[in-house]
Design a protein around this motif. Structure first.
Motif, short mmCIF file in Angstrom:
data_model
loop_
_atom_site.label_atom_id
_atom_site.label_comp_id
_atom_site.label_asym_id
_atom_site.label_seq_id
_atom_site.Cartn_x
_atom_site.Cartn_y
_atom_site.Cartn_z
N GLY A 7 0.78 -1.23 0.00
CA GLY A 7 0.00 0.00 0.00
C GLY A 7 0.81 1.28 0.00
O GLY A 7 0.24 2.36 -0.06
N GLY A 8 2.11 1.17 0.08
CA GLY A 8 2.93 2.37 0.05
C GLY A 8 2.91 3.02 -1.32
O GLY A 8 2.41 2.46 -2.29
N GLY A 9 3.47 4.24 -1.40
CA GLY A 9 3.52 4.93 -2.67
C GLY A 9 3.93 6.37 -2.49
O GLY A 9 4.40 6.78 -1.42
N TYR A 92 7.88 1.81 5.84
CA TYR A 92 6.92 1.42 6.86
C TYR A 92 6.86 -0.09 7.00
O TYR A 92 6.77 -0.81 6.00
N TYR A 93 6.89 -0.55 8.27
CA TYR A 93 6.88 -1.96 8.57
C TYR A 93 5.68 -2.33 9.44
O TYR A 93 5.30 -1.58 10.34
N CYS A 94 5.11 -3.51 9.20
CA CYS A 94 4.16 -4.07 10.14
C CYS A 94 4.85 -5.18 10.92
O CYS A 94 5.80 -5.80 10.43
N THR A 115 7.30 -1.26 3.29
CA THR A 115 6.67 -0.66 2.12
C THR A 115 6.97 0.85 2.17
O THR A 115 6.80 1.49 3.20
N GLN A 116 7.45 1.39 1.05
CA GLN A 116 7.94 2.76 1.03
C GLN A 116 6.79 3.76 0.90
O GLN A 116 5.92 3.62 0.03
#
Length: 121
Positions: A7-9, A92-94, A115-116
């Motif tokens: 979901g990053g972007g 970002y990390y989960c 995810t960036q």
């Protein structure tokens, strides 16, 4: 337990993004899940956690702008990010933990890939 973040972007200042974290090999209800981020040259930073009874906890830096939630049927955790700022740019990390009140990186047992998220000014 495996976690897959997506979901990053790239988004403009003031925009929104929703990150997803699909979990396999475990159920979201039996774990606490958290979101972290890491910017270049900085330490990994705790952002939000959701635990038993869907209780949530947020870092001051994102309180009121980010919302963590989970869908038990989809075994997925989300991070809704609103009013994004250039300083939110990071990987970002989960993560998932057996500790219901975990907020430090050391307390999380399982991590997804990052995810960036890039916020342009």
């Amino acid at each position: 337990v495996q976690l897959q973040a997506s979901g990053g972007g790239l988004v403009q200042t003031g925009g929104s993004l929703r990150l997803s974290c699909a979990i396999s090999g475990g159920t979201v209800r039996s774990l606490a899940e958290g979101w972290f981020r890491q910017a270049p040259g900085k330490e990994r930073e705790f952002l939000a956690r959701i635990g038993n009874g869907d209780n949530t906890y947020y870092a001051d830096s994102v309180k009121g702008r980010f919302t963590i939630s989970r869908d038990n049927a989809k075994n997925t955790v989300y991070l809704q990010m609103n009013s994004l700022r250039p300083e939110d740019t990071a990987l970002y990390y989960c993560a998932a933990s057996h500790n219901n009140v975990a907020i430090s990186t050391h307390a999380y047992n399982y991590w997804g890939q990052g995810t960036q998220v890039t916020v342009s000014s």
